[in-house]
Design an enzyme around this catalytic site. Structure first.
Site, PDB file in Angstrom:
ATOM      1  N   TYR A  42       0.424   2.820 101.238  1.00  0.00           N
ATOM      2  CA  TYR A  42       0.329   2.018 100.010  1.00  0.00           C
ATOM      3  C   TYR A  42       0.663   2.898  98.810  1.00  0.00           C
ATOM      4  O   TYR A  42       0.084   3.960  98.612  1.00  0.00           O
ATOM      5  CB  TYR A  42      -1.094   1.460  99.920  1.00  0.00           C
ATOM      6  CG  TYR A  42      -1.345   0.370  98.900  1.00  0.00           C
ATOM      7  CD1 TYR A  42      -0.429   0.019  97.917  1.00  0.00           C
ATOM      8  CD2 TYR A  42      -2.557  -0.328  98.917  1.00  0.00           C
ATOM      9  CE1 TYR A  42      -0.688  -0.983  97.003  1.00  0.00           C
ATOM     10  CE2 TYR A  42      -2.835  -1.332  98.004  1.00  0.00           C
ATOM     11  CZ  TYR A  42      -1.897  -1.660  97.050  1.00  0.00           C
ATOM     12  OH  TYR A  42      -2.161  -2.657  96.140  1.00  0.00           O
ATOM     13  N   CYS A  43       1.618   2.460  98.006  1.00  0.00           N
ATOM     14  CA  CYS A  43       1.961   3.094  96.731  1.00  0.00           C
ATOM     15  C   CYS A  43       2.320   4.569  96.952  1.00  0.00           C
ATOM     16  O   CYS A  43       3.177   4.879  97.760  1.00  0.00           O
ATOM     17  CB  CYS A  43       0.809   2.916  95.745  1.00  0.00           C
ATOM     18  SG  CYS A  43       1.191   3.401  94.043  1.00  0.00           S
ATOM     19  N   VAL A  44       1.667   5.519  96.250  1.00  0.00           N
ATOM     20  CA  VAL A  44       2.052   6.925  96.344  1.00  0.00           C
ATOM     21  C   VAL A  44       1.873   7.455  97.759  1.00  0.00           C
ATOM     22  O   VAL A  44       2.615   8.347  98.205  1.00  0.00           O
ATOM     23  CB  VAL A  44       1.270   7.800  95.347  1.00  0.00           C
ATOM     24  CG1 VAL A  44       1.586   7.405  93.924  1.00  0.00           C
ATOM     25  CG2 VAL A  44      -0.227   7.739  95.597  1.00  0.00           C
ATOM     26  N   GLY A  73       2.423   5.746 100.409  1.00  0.00           N
ATOM     27  CA  GLY A  73       3.606   5.272 101.116  1.00  0.00           C
ATOM     28  C   GLY A  73       4.813   6.137 100.805  1.00  0.00           C
ATOM     29  O   GLY A  73       5.628   6.434 101.690  1.00  0.00           O
ATOM     30  N   PHE A  99       3.480  -0.740 101.467  1.00  0.00           N
ATOM     31  CA  PHE A  99       3.016  -1.631 100.402  1.00  0.00           C
ATOM     32  C   PHE A  99       3.465  -1.039  99.070  1.00  0.00           C
ATOM     33  O   PHE A  99       3.044   0.061  98.697  1.00  0.00           O
ATOM     34  CB  PHE A  99       1.491  -1.738 100.392  1.00  0.00           C
ATOM     35  CG  PHE A  99       0.876  -2.456 101.557  1.00  0.00           C
ATOM     36  CD1 PHE A  99       1.634  -3.183 102.462  1.00  0.00           C
ATOM     37  CD2 PHE A  99      -0.512  -2.425 101.749  1.00  0.00           C
ATOM     38  CE1 PHE A  99       1.048  -3.840 103.528  1.00  0.00           C
ATOM     39  CE2 PHE A  99      -1.099  -3.083 102.812  1.00  0.00           C
ATOM     40  CZ  PHE A  99      -0.326  -3.789 103.707  1.00  0.00           C
TER      41      PHE A  99
END
Length: 607
Positions: A339-341, A343, A368
């Site tokens: 998710y986000c950073v 990811g 994500f």
């Protein structure tokens, strides 16, 4: 804001209730006295602060200076802009005069969809406030238009000028002031000014809590308790080191899919965004679908972790978590979510595994709202240039970490009307206490970020865009090439995401070699992800077959489906989840339970 042809409503007078003048005077006097005392105390407590211009201020000042120069270098265009604004104001004045004469009129301009500042009926029904509202919207429209159409600015200066213009426009909205906000004015008259007294008390409380700046209260913190009302999905912490705890959730079904699911949330926030209330919990929903779920809970770092690097977060973070899941489940080939950073880093980790010939350790990966190409990374780039990075580096290394409130404030500025000014009005002008809201409780429960890893991340990703370049980034001595990745990918983005813009997230599809599915969810960075099927909210877009090269082409041919994208992801995930096996309780001999979920790390609050 948009111009419209909708009919305005009939004029409505504000309440005729007459306040007691003596009570009103006394209340306002108390409010002013509290305000004076509060300001003096705050100045005394902060008088040692260095008031010299910061590099960040200098960077933005340069952008504004460039904007001013370019505006005046084209007087013909400036005159044309002024005449357009003059014509709109003339139309507004005529519309107002007609409305005053009792005629049905159409507003010259209306707020944009989703703008909640002017939802009170008096903004449209009262002639004076309708005029104030439309005057503001017209001015804002023409200011933004002039800035965005200015020629000759480089990309970074244009982005900064546009950002600062919007911050100014949001700050001076008539909704933010007592005498130009009909709802606040009415509350002041009705309560004899008690709302302002209570508002001053709220402001003093938030100043005492925040120090240099008010820590604006967004929700009733007392309504939530980690492990009971939120982050309450049953499970055990089965491993920990100085970077993270690993949670294994208890099964909710007699049998589960063989391949476990390992989730890496961003280390700039706490993991329980994915485990809010049971009705909103992605974790609980996955467990209920027969998945064995592991969650990384990152540490809230202090100065002792100042020297942690991207290498450390890969080796001692993501790779170590992957290793522990393999040891517990005795499965090689784990499904992963980043998710986000987290990811972004896992994309690099996945390329690293391919370079090492260990790609079989990851069976599939879901991203994500994760960017890997930061060329068009959105408004956060206004805070990332060489001058600002050097200043941030010095400030972080003095402490050993980026203070949680700095990141919290930065993200809130991206949606200032919703996350700053709405609470200023509610808490300080209306004198109300914020309502309980789990998402805002999580939003305010910010984390520190270790200095070195944050500096590396910002410079490598946002400033140098190194990850998008073959061998442009090196981790643990290995050059990273995303083109090596052949693992099946599910890539999710939010259509209204202001942190990881969808068109930026989409670029991952063109950088990897393996099969991929791209899903565009309705809403933004958080609500676009946290959208349980039972809520029946929003929608998502997909495209079968080969993905086009550009995001715009994807939009043109995408199929819209109402509701949550989670079932679409589950269908894809089950392809990679393996056969059903007996459910696994979090009780392996090699990694016995340490404590109940959600664990200690997530409960550490930043100072």
């Amino acid at each position: 804001m948009t111009r419209t042809d909708k009919n305005a409503d009939a004029t409505k007078k504000p309440s005729d209730k007459a306040p007691d003048q003596q009570d009103l005077s006394e209340s306002l006097a108390r409010a002013l006295e509290k305000n004076q005392r509060m300001v003096l105390d705050w100045l005394k407590n902060n008088e040692s602060q260095d008031n010299a211009s910061s590099p960040e201020q200098n960077s933005f000042a340069h952008a504004i200076a460039e904007l001013t120069t370019r505006l005046w270098s084209d007087p013909a265009r400036l005159f044309e802009t002024q005449m357009e604004m003059y014509q709109d104001y003339l139309n507004l004045w005529q519309q107002s005069m007609q409305k005053m004469m009792g005629e049905e009129t159409k507003p010259v301009i209306t707020p944009e969809k989703g703008d909640r500042r002017f939802k009170d009926s008096q903004w449209s029904e009262n002639q004076l406030f309708d005029f104030i509202k439309q005057s503001y919207l017209l001015t804002a429209h023409h200011m933004q238009k002039a800035v965005r159409e200015t020629k000759g600015l480089d990309k970074e200066d244009a982005r900064k000028a546009d950002f600062l213009t919007r911050q100014f426009i949001d700050a001076v909205s008539p909704s933010n002031f007592v005498l130009t906000n009909p709802q606040v004015l009415q509350a002041t008259l009705d309560s004899g000014g008690e709302n302002l007294v209570k508002g001053m008390q709220n402001l003093l409380r938030d100043l005492e809590k925040g120090g240099e700046m008010p820590a604006i209260s967004m929700t009733d913190d007392s309504a939530f308790e980690l492990g009971r009302t939120i982050a309450a999905t049953p499970g055990k912490v089965v491993y920990e080191n100085d970077l993270f705890q690993l949670i294994q959730y208890s099964p909710a079904t007699d049998s589960v899919h063989e391949v476990p699911l390992l989730i890496f949330p961003p280390w700039i926030n706490k993991f329980y965004i994915l485990d809010l209330t049971p009705e909103k919990s992605f974790v609980k929903w996955c467990v209920d679908q027969g998945l064995t779920v592991f969650m990384v809970s990152w540490v809230n770092p202090d100065a002792t972790l100042r020297n942690k690097t991207l290498d450390d977060y890969m080796k001692d973070g993501q790779l170590r978590a992957l290793e522990v899941v393999e040891e517990i489940t005795r499965i090689r080939g784990v499904n992963v979510i980043g998710y986000c950073v987290a990811g972004t880093l896992f994309a690099a980790t996945l390329a690293w595994l391919h370079a090492k010939g260990e790609e079989d350790r990851v069976k599939s990966t879901t991203f994500f709202t994760a960017q890997v190409d930061f060329e068009d990374a959105g408004e956060l780039k206004v805070f990332v240039d060489d001058e600002q990075l050097k200043a941030l580096s010095k400030r972080m290394h003095d402490k050993g970490y980026l203070d949680a409130r700095a990141m919290f404030t930065t993200f809130n500025l991206l949606r200032a009307n919703d996350l700053i000014w709405s609470f200023v009005v509610n808490n300080y002008l209306l004198g109300k206490d914020p309502l309980p809201f789990d998402l805002l409780y999580w939003n305010a429960d910010s984390t520190n970020i270790a200095a070195t890893v944050h500096e590396q991340y910002l410079r490598a990703m946002y400033y140098e865009n190194a990850l998008a370049k073959p061998n442009g980034l090196t981790l643990d001595g290995t050059p990273i090439d995303l083109g090596r990745i052949k693992t099946p990918l599910y890539i999710q983005a939010g259509r209204e995401d202001h942190i990881a813009p969808a068109q930026s997230v989409y670029k991952l599809t063109g950088l990897v070699s393996g099969p991929k599915r791209f899903v565009l969810a309705g809403s933004g960075h958080i609500a676009g992800v946290i959208n349980p099927p039972a809520a029946k909210k929003y929608q998502y877009w997909t495209k079968n077959g080969r993905l086009p090269k550009s995001f715009d082409r994807f939009i043109e041919g995408a199929k819209e489906t109402p509701g949550s994208w989670w079932p679409d992801w589950l269908k894809w995930q089950q392809i990679h989840a393996g056969p059903m096996v007996p459910a696994r309780a979090p009780s392996s001999k090699g990694h016995p339970p340490i404590e109940d979920a959600p664990g200690r790390y997530v409960k550490v609050r930043a100072n």
